[in-house]
Structures are given as C-alpha cells and as structure tokens.
Design a protein around this motif. Structure first.
Motif, PDB file in Angstrom:
ATOM      1  N   GLY A 116      56.631  51.642  47.018  1.00 27.82           N
ATOM      2  CA  GLY A 116      56.647  50.481  47.879  1.00 27.82           C
ATOM      3  C   GLY A 116      55.607  49.466  47.441  1.00 27.82           C
ATOM      4  N   SER A 117      55.629  48.317  48.055  1.00 28.17           N
ATOM      5  CA  SER A 117      54.711  47.255  47.659  1.00 28.17           C
ATOM      6  C   SER A 117      53.276  47.619  48.013  1.00 28.17           C
ATOM      7  CB  SER A 117      55.072  45.935  48.339  1.00 28.17           C
ATOM      8  OG  SER A 117      54.079  44.961  48.089  1.00 28.17           O
ATOM      9  N   PRO A 118      52.354  47.620  47.044  1.00 30.41           N
ATOM     10  CA  PRO A 118      50.951  47.890  47.378  1.00 30.41           C
ATOM     11  C   PRO A 118      50.329  46.778  48.199  1.00 30.41           C
ATOM     12  CG  PRO A 118      51.149  47.179  45.088  1.00 30.41           C
ATOM     13  CD  PRO A 118      52.544  47.342  45.611  1.00 30.41           C
ATOM     14  N   LEU A 119      50.921  45.583  48.169  1.00 32.70           N
ATOM     15  CA  LEU A 119      50.397  44.480  48.956  1.00 32.70           C
ATOM     16  C   LEU A 119      50.623  44.691  50.449  1.00 32.70           C
ATOM     17  CD1 LEU A 119      51.607  41.466  46.761  1.00 32.70           C
ATOM     18  CD2 LEU A 119      49.503  42.778  46.582  1.00 32.70           C
ATOM     19  N   ALA A 120      51.564  45.564  50.801  1.00 34.10           N
ATOM     20  CA  ALA A 120      51.881  45.824  52.204  1.00 34.10           C
ATOM     21  C   ALA A 120      51.265  47.124  52.698  1.00 34.10           C
ATOM     22  CB  ALA A 120      53.400  45.870  52.394  1.00 34.10           C
ATOM     23  N   THR A 121      50.366  47.709  51.917  1.00 34.40           N
ATOM     24  CA  THR A 121      49.739  48.979  52.287  1.00 34.40           C
ATOM     25  C   THR A 121      48.257  48.742  52.545  1.00 34.40           C
ATOM     26  OG1 THR A 121      51.311  50.174  50.894  1.00 34.40           O
ATOM     27  CG2 THR A 121      49.321  51.356  51.565  1.00 34.40           C
ATOM     28  N   PRO A 122      47.725  49.230  53.683  1.00 35.05           N
ATOM     29  CA  PRO A 122      46.301  49.021  53.963  1.00 35.05           C
ATOM     30  C   PRO A 122      45.410  49.589  52.871  1.00 35.05           C
ATOM     31  CG  PRO A 122      47.445  49.897  55.884  1.00 35.05           C
ATOM     32  CD  PRO A 122      48.416  49.970  54.745  1.00 35.05           C
ATOM     33  N   ALA A 123      44.261  48.954  52.669  1.00 30.15           N
ATOM     34  CA  ALA A 123      43.355  49.359  51.594  1.00 30.15           C
ATOM     35  C   ALA A 123      42.892  50.798  51.760  1.00 30.15           C
ATOM     36  CB  ALA A 123      42.154  48.420  51.537  1.00 30.15           C
ATOM     37  N   PHE A 124      42.602  51.214  53.007  1.00 32.74           N
ATOM     38  CA  PHE A 124      42.122  52.580  53.187  1.00 32.74           C
ATOM     39  C   PHE A 124      43.202  53.597  52.816  1.00 32.74           C
ATOM     40  CE2 PHE A 124      44.460  52.465  57.138  1.00 32.74           C
ATOM     41  CZ  PHE A 124      44.705  53.789  57.463  1.00 32.74           C
ATOM     42  N   ALA A 125      44.480  53.239  53.051  1.00 29.73           N
ATOM     43  CA  ALA A 125      45.565  54.131  52.655  1.00 29.73           C
ATOM     44  C   ALA A 125      45.698  54.184  51.137  1.00 29.73           C
ATOM     45  CB  ALA A 125      46.879  53.680  53.290  1.00 29.73           C
TER      46      ALA A 125
END
Length: 752
Positions: free
Chosen positions: A287-296
């Motif tokens: 999935g898009s890393p831009l849509a994933t929280p930094a801590f995740a």
C-alpha cells in the motif's frame, strides 16, 4: 502518515473523553491532528447523493474495475487498478452529464413514478458514492481463487451455481459483523482510519474552490502535475525498462556466487543493496507509504529488518530445518531431495483426499526458511493482536460496551459524529442482521448441496463465522489506528487443518468464510468512516455498498469462469505457449497453501508428525510480547515513544512474504520515512496540503499508463525491443538455488 504524535494519539489517548481531559479543540473538531488537518467540519445536508448519475457512473465504475482487476490478476505482470482511477475519471463525465441531461422530471411509463436525471451541478456527495461503488469493484474477491485452483490446478469439475454462491456469500457475510461493531469503529473519533484521509484530500482538491497561493499551486493543480508526471514516467518500468523495478547490484558484481545472490537479490533473497525506481514496487504490495502513519512504518521496518537480516540469516546459515537444501526464499513446497513437491503422489484423485500411503512412500513436505518463519510470525501476530488490544484498549472497549447496553448517548464524539447524528438517519440494525442470516443460509446451501463438492461440513460454516465474529473488533482497532490489517488466513487454515485434515477444498473454503468475511467487515466499516468524514447519508452508503458488492462479486465470478473455460492451459506454464502471460502467480501461492494446510495438513507440518512443530512457540511469544511494552508504558507514563512500540505490527510486518519481496520493503520504508518523518516535521504545511494528493496522483498515473500500454501495445504482443533491461527480473539467477552439498536442481550449480 504522520509524525510521532500520531502514534501517541492512537495509543495513549484512545480513551473516552471526560470533563477533565476534553479540550476546546477536540470539542469543535477532532482529537486526531491528521484528521483536523484534512477533514472539513462543515456539511450541506441539502445536497442530493443517491442520484441517477450516481447509479449510472457507479455501476459502470464497479463493473469495469472488477473486470480489469480479475483479468489482469491472472497474468504474469499483474496490474491492480485502484478506485482512485475511477474517482478521477468520473468527475468530468459527471459534470458533462450535469451540463447536458434534462432537468425536468421524467415520468416512468404506466406508473406514477418520476425520475430526475439531473438534480443540478455534479456534487461532492455523488462523487463519494460513485467512488464507494468503485471500491467494491477494485477490491479482489478471494473466493475466485478457490474456483481457479479447483479447475486449473487440481483440474476437477465444479458446479457453477455452487461457485457463484460461494463467491457471493463470502463477500456478503461481513455486513453482519460490520453492523455489530459500527459504534466502536466508526463513531469513535479515535478510530480515524488513516487510509481514508488520502481519499478525503483528493475529494476536497477536486471539488473545493481554492485560491492559488502566490508563487504556488492549488491542490488540484498539484494533483494534475503529479498525475501527468507519474503517467509519463511509468512507460519506463512498465514497458521500456521493466528491470528497473528491482535493481540488485550485488548480483551483478558476484555473478557466480549463490551466497552473494541470496544476499543481494531483492526478488528472491535478502535484498541488501537492492532498490526499485517504480511506484508499483513501492506501493504494489504494502500500500501507499504516504498513507501509513510514521510510527507504523517504523514498527514495520523494525520487524522486517529483524526478520530478514537477523532471524533468517541465522536460521539459514546454521542450517536450521535443513534450510540449505532448499531456496532461501520461496512459497513452494519441496521434497527431501530439494525438488518441487509432487502433489500427485499424495493425492487420492478419485476421492479428492489425502493419500497417506503415497505420502509415507514419498517424502515429508519441506518449506523454504523464509516461508517457515513467515508462518511462525503469523502465529505470533494473531495472539499479539489480542494481547495488545486487551492491554492498551480493553478499558475503552469495556466503557463503550457499557454505554451501548445502557443506551446512553455516546460520550466519545467529535464534530463529525455530531453532524452525522444531527442531519441523517442511521441504518437500522435489523438490515445487517437480515443479510447475515440469509448469507449463512445460502452458505449452507453452497457447501451442503451440489454433491458436497466444496467438502466443508455444516459445523465448519458456523465455526468459521465464530472466528470472524471474534476477531473483527480487535483487528478493526489495529486497522483503524495504524492502517495495517493482520489477517486470519493462517489461523483459519490451522484450525480446520487439525479438525478436518486431508481435504484441500474444505480447508480453503473454511479459510475464506472465516478470513474474508472479517476482512469484508473491516472494508465496509472503513467505507462507512469515509462516508462519515464526507457527511454522506448512512442509508445511501449502505445501499451503494450492498449493490456494489453484489455487482462486483458477479463480475469477478463471470470473468474468472470465462477465462478458465476459454484460455487453454491457463495457470500451467509448462504447457502454455512461449511468452503467454496467463501464469497466475497469485493463485500459485494459494494452491500451495491448500496443499500445506488442507491436503497434507498442519499435523504433518507443524504438529508431532511434521518437521516444524517448534513454530507453535510463536503463539506464546506473540501473546507475551506486548506485556513488557505495556508495563514500561505504565511505569514511564511520560515516555510517549514507548506506546509507539506495536508488537502486532512488528510481528505481522513480513506476513506477506512471499509474495511481497525484500525490495518492496526497502523502497516502501525509504519513501514512507522521508515523507512522514522528515517532510512532516520540517514542512508540515506542505505535508498537510499535498501529502495525500501526491499519493493519489502517483497511484492514478501508474494505473492509467498500465491500462493504456496493455491495450495499445501488449495485447498485440508488441513488447518492445529485446534487451537486458526488458526482463521483469533482478538478474539474480542463482538466488533460488540451494547451498547444501549434493542437491541437484536444474539451472543451479551443484555444491560439492
């Protein structure tokens, strides 16, 4: 998707508001910073939503995406067309319909009914509902994998009505679980569903009137710039230079070393020094890393690095489970001699069951060390999810449950929840229950009728439903706060494999009812949250989701059946014509899972009769792992970073390997950390305006160019000039070779 504060919000502050903790900001907006930066706090309840335009464009989008994704899914170079493509394409069409269709009501012949074709300007709420239709078409239908392995791999007959019922019921069961948990996973402001903010940003960019900042761009202008750039660039990795999707430099230096290529290959090894310059490499599997929280992202990369660069090298080069006799990275099963496992020797073709005599005279089934520990970490992820949710979120769930039982007004609300409750009627609970009961009845017909071709007994259906019901809430919480969704595929395979061994179809059918109905429930809840943010009438959302699911399931089934009955030797590379793309790589993994868990069974894999019983310790490891993190968080309440440690995400980071490869993780993590840590901290204003728009533009450009290239060139077998970079490979031919002495494998040097 955000900086460190995001993790604190989703872990430390996942509590119902009290007078002592409520801030004025949270009363008037959302307690989650990313939501405050992205989602509008206004609503116009007079806008029409479920219009003629919505139905026409929504149904066309749903059917088109369902056909394309299933059609491309069978091919060697699979292409996923996301709903973002439809989201963009329908906007000019909707505006054209608004400009040309008659505005006067049209009477339906022989009735008193009238139809309004054009209620006014094409509006945001219509656009959202059309996109929900498209979401239904873009989400794969897991059950068609069962149809494929039965007809193409096992080469057996399957009643088309049974197959159709299987397809529909596995997709629709999730509505029941979604109805049960709406209050916890949609109404709560702390369940913020990060991936939805990409869609929200794009909708606002496409519809809101925005003044161009001096020397800058509007969000729509920025989106169009990214779209055009992504579209133009993707001709390189998709057609001219496919090898750029995975560049493994170590392999090119040590061309004759198996070990060096195992270390350096991004597709078939550990991927050290490997990278890809292709957005589909970055976002295709994870999935898009831009849509994933930094801590995740940090948790995922910690899990990947420990798995790929500590656990696997130690296990492989100490020859644990005789790992050197097999490839270091593979999803296939192998016999004791390192050859691909010959399923026909352990399958009773007449009864379609396990042949124990054939198995005893042949070989136990062996797995690559990557695949072995992938299953072990799946075990740990499951129990860690339960433990983590109980420790960190148990009090909140209990409080919400008590509020529900006493019919008290929900005290955990933000501006979005209050607007929805004020302006719109909620979906009656009995709608969800009616679908649940009818789907269980049809599932019973599919499995118990038609000469019991699907092999699953009645108790198996109810047990699968019980597992899905039990896990929907804890996994929904993880998904709604981290954008990562642990799956039930392994635990469902394990349970039915022990209880009903030797029947491959019963295993995959049980897995689909247990795993996919939970996944569908979470998808429905995520869409409900999108509608919640965009202020869509809940009843309209429900109708669109329901119709979209039925249409998409039907198209997926029809496309599958058509291809399986018209393409000769589909999914059989050994008999396909040279250069044929119909190799079904995803279904090959599904087929091997049916052998491991269904035919041979977990008792002969992970039980006392198998080679890998030690993997069961991962259940205990996963259950206990969140405990020290929770204790540290209690002991040091001021250390917010402790709560960012999420053991389910760490354990589950590599659960998709294979088919996800090392190069995907390295590219994904690099891009994600750059934008959601560095850019978020240094340029928060730019991030708030452009981060999600950038993600949507990259996705859409890849999808449009992929479709154009296929239908303009590749469908005519025009694949460009032949050269080194034309192969969709990282040119590490020895990475799949064993390193044990005396093992002979075609295409590999024999180690003496």
């Amino acid at each position: 998707m955000a900086g460190p504060d995001a993790g604190n919000m989703t872990s430390d502050k996942l509590q119902p508001d009290t007078p002592a903790t409520k801030s004025e900001l949270e009363l008037n907006d959302s307690p989650i910073e990313q939501v405050r930066l992205t989602v509008s706090t206004t609503d116009d309840p007079t806008l029409p939503a479920l219009t003629f335009r919505t139905w026409v464009l929504g149904l066309i989008s749903c059917a088109t995406l369902a056909f394309l994704n299933q059609f491309f899914g069978y091919r060697q170079n699979a292409l996923y067309v996301s709903s973002v493509s439809a989201q963009i394409a329908v906007l000019p069409i909707g505006r054209l319909m608004a400009a040309t269709l008659p505005t006067k009501p049209i009477r339906v012949p022989m009735t008193r009914w009238t139809v309004v074709l054009n209620p006014g300007p094409f509006n945001l709420k219509e656009h959202v509902l059309i996109t929900i239709f498209a979401n239904s078409g873009s989400n794969s239908v897991y059950a068609v994998g069962i149809i494929t392995i039965v007809k193409a791999f096992y080469r057996r007959k399957l009643n088309p009505l049974a197959a159709m019922l299987l397809t529909q019921t596995t997709q629709m069961l999730g509505y029941g679980w979604a109805g049960l948990f709406r209050k916890y996973l949609v109404d709560s402001p702390y369940m913020w569903w990060p991936s939805n903010l990409v869609q929200v940003s794009l909708f606002r960019a496409l519809h809101e009137v925005e003044m161009r900042p001096k020397g800058g761009q509007t969000r729509l202008q920025f989106f169009l710039m990214v779209l055009i750039t992504s579209f133009a660039y993707y001709i390189i990795p998709n057609y001219l230079f496919p090898s750029i999707t995975a560049l493994s430099f170590i392999c090119w230096i040590w061309k004759d070393s198996i070990t060096a290529q195992q270390i350096g290959s991004g597709l078939h090894g550990l991927g050290i020094g490997s990278f890809g310059f292709d957005w589909s490499t970055v976002a295709g599997f994870l999935g898009s890393p831009l849509a994933t929280p930094a801590f995740a992202i940090v948790n995922i990369m910690v899990g990947f690095f420990f798995y790929a660069y500590v656990l696997i090298p130690f296990a492989y080069w100490t020859n644990l489970f005789e790992a050197k006799r097999f490839p270091i990275f593979s999803s296939h099963g192998f016999d004791a001699n390192g050859q691909t496992y010959n399923t026909s020797r352990v399958l009773d073709e007449k009864n379609f069951k396990f042949d124990s005599q054939g198995y005893e005279s042949y070989s136990k089934i062996h797995l690559s060390i990557f695949f072995v520990f992938a299953y072990g970490l799946n075990f740990a992820t499951l129990t860690a999810t339960l433990s983590h949710v109980a420790l960190f979120h148990g009090r909140t769930i209990l409080q919400l449950w008590r509020q529900t039982m006493t019919t008290a007004r929900d005290q955990v609300s933000d501006i979005h929840t209050r607007l929805m409750k004020k302006n719109y009627e909620v979906v009656p609970q009995w709608w969800f229950y009616a679908i649940l009961i009818s789907m269980i009845a049809l599932a019973t017909l599919a499995c118990q009728g038609f000469d019991k071709q699907l092999q699953l007994p009645l108790w198996g259906i109810f047990l699968a439903c019980a597992l899905a019901l039990f896990f929907t809430l804890p996994i929904g919480i993880i998904t709604a706060t981290t954008n990562q969704q642990p799956g039930l595929n392994v635990i469902t395979e394990l349970v039915i494999g022990y209880l009903y061994p030797g029947r491959p179809l019963a295993n995959v059918v049980f897995k689909t009812y247990g795993y996919i109905s939970m996944t569908q429930a979470i998808m429905f809840l995520g869409d409900f949250k999108l509608g919640h943010y965009m202020k869509i009438p809940p009843k309209s959302m429900f109708v669109v989701q329901l119709v979209g699911t039925v249409v998409a399931s039907s198209v997926y089934f029809g496309t599958t059946w058509w291809l399986l009955t018209t393409v000769d030797h589909i999914c059989d590379p050994a008999n396909l014509p040279e250069g044929s793309p119909w190799t079904c790589p995803g279904d090959d993994v599904f087929y091997n899972a049916s052998i491991i868990w269904g035919l041979v069974g977990p008792l002969r894999m992970f039980g006392r009769l198998g080679i890998y019983p030690k993997m069961n310790y991962f259940f205990l490891i996963g259950l206990l792992a969140p405990v020290p993190v929770w204790l540290m968080a209690q002991a040091f309440p001021g250390r917010d970073w402790i709560r960012l440690i999420n053991m389910p995400i760490i354990f589950g980071a590599t659960s998709g390997m294979p088919p996800t490869r090392a190069v995907n993780f390295l590219a994904w993590g690099t891009v994600g950390l750059f934008f959601n840590v560095y850019v978020y901290r240094r340029f928060k204003g730019w991030w708030a305006r452009h981060n999600y728009i950038l993600s949507a533009g990259l996705d859409a450009g890849v999808a449009f160019m992929g479709i154009l290239t296929y239908f303009a060139l590749q469908v005519q077998d025009i694949n460009g000039m032949k050269w080194w970079g034309l192969d969709l490979d990282d040119h590490c031919p020895l990475a799949h070779c064993p390193t044990a002495k005396g093992i002979v494998v075609d295409g590999c040097p024999t180690v003496q």
